[in-house]
Design a protein around this motif. Structure first.
Motif, PDB file in Angstrom:
ATOM      1  N   VAL A   4       0.845  -1.189   0.000  1.00  0.00           N
ATOM      2  CA  VAL A   4       0.000   0.000   0.000  1.00  0.00           C
ATOM      3  C   VAL A   4       0.886   1.247   0.000  1.00  0.00           C
ATOM      4  O   VAL A   4       1.747   1.410   0.858  1.00  0.00           O
ATOM      5  N   THR A   5       0.661   2.133  -0.985  1.00  0.00           N
ATOM      6  CA  THR A   5       1.425   3.378  -1.043  1.00  0.00           C
ATOM      7  C   THR A   5       0.575   4.594  -0.703  1.00  0.00           C
ATOM      8  O   THR A   5       1.115   5.652  -0.412  1.00  0.00           O
ATOM      9  N   THR A   6      -0.742   4.442  -0.764  1.00  0.00           N
ATOM     10  CA  THR A   6      -1.652   5.530  -0.417  1.00  0.00           C
ATOM     11  C   THR A   6      -2.662   5.008   0.598  1.00  0.00           C
ATOM     12  O   THR A   6      -3.317   4.001   0.360  1.00  0.00           O
ATOM     13  N   LEU A   7      -2.767   5.718   1.714  1.00  0.00           N
ATOM     14  CA  LEU A   7      -3.710   5.346   2.754  1.00  0.00           C
ATOM     15  C   LEU A   7      -4.585   6.553   3.050  1.00  0.00           C
ATOM     16  O   LEU A   7      -4.091   7.585   3.495  1.00  0.00           O
ATOM     17  N   ALA A   8      -5.869   6.445   2.743  1.00  0.00           N
ATOM     18  CA  ALA A   8      -6.812   7.550   2.941  1.00  0.00           C
ATOM     19  C   ALA A   8      -7.893   7.124   3.924  1.00  0.00           C
ATOM     20  O   ALA A   8      -8.681   6.219   3.643  1.00  0.00           O
ATOM     21  N   LEU A   9      -7.903   7.775   5.070  1.00  0.00           N
ATOM     22  CA  LEU A   9      -8.877   7.491   6.118  1.00  0.00           C
ATOM     23  C   LEU A   9      -9.587   8.768   6.547  1.00  0.00           C
ATOM     24  O   LEU A   9     -10.021   8.902   7.681  1.00  0.00           O
ATOM     25  N   ARG A  10      -9.713   9.693   5.633  1.00  0.00           N
ATOM     26  CA  ARG A  10     -10.317  11.001   5.896  1.00  0.00           C
ATOM     27  C   ARG A  10     -11.692  10.862   6.549  1.00  0.00           C
ATOM     28  O   ARG A  10     -12.538  10.085   6.106  1.00  0.00           O
TER      29      ARG A  10
END
Length: 153
Positions: A4-10
């Motif tokens: 995983v290179t992008t982690l979005a938990l907004r």
């Protein structure tokens, strides 16, 4: 998960420091994860505090783009830890982090070369921050300081 290179938990209002610890360390094997994460969006996750940001600094050292806007518990100390641990950060979004002061900007200047910086609504920032930014981030392509009410210059 190790790729995983992008982690979005907004906007994950119930995401806690313990959640971040689990995301970055396998609870079964104990193997650390997150080393490949380049982009991280934890904006508007109000339950995150000190331990969570320390874990990120330890396990996600290759971060380049980080959005922590609206993380209301984020302090100058957390910014110092994150910026000193993750020296590859070039884009940093900290809007609505109302506890941040000139000390946070000093930490950024001490450790990072920032090209994009959003400090909008960080009401503790003064003209000292503006001077530091002008002096240290000469290559910045995006700078947002909207509604920083103590800025006068």
């Amino acid at each position: 998960a190790s790729k995983v290179t992008t982690l979005a938990l907004r906007g994950c209002a119930r995401l806690t420091d313990q959640s971040l610890a689990v995301l970055t360390k396998c609870p079964v094997t104990g193997a650390e994860r997150g080393a490949q994460v380049l982009k991280l969006d934890l904006s508007y996750c109000p339950e995150l505090s000190g331990m969570g940001f320390s874990v990120l600094g330890q396990r996600c050292k290759l971060l380049q783009r980080v959005d922590l806007s609206g993380c209301s518990r984020l302090t100058d100390k957390h910014i110092r830890v994150l910026s000193s641990s993750c020296s590859a950060i070039q884009s940093l979004f900290l809007a609505h982090c109302k506890l941040l002061s000139d000390a946070a900007v000093q930490a950024l200047c001490d450790h990072l070369w920032v090209e994009e910086l959003d400090l909008s609504y960080c009401n503790k920032l003064t003209d000292e921050s503006l001077g530091l930014i002008a002096e240290h981030f000469t290559g910045a392509t995006l700078l947002r300081l909207s509604w920083c009410r103590k800025l006068t210059d």
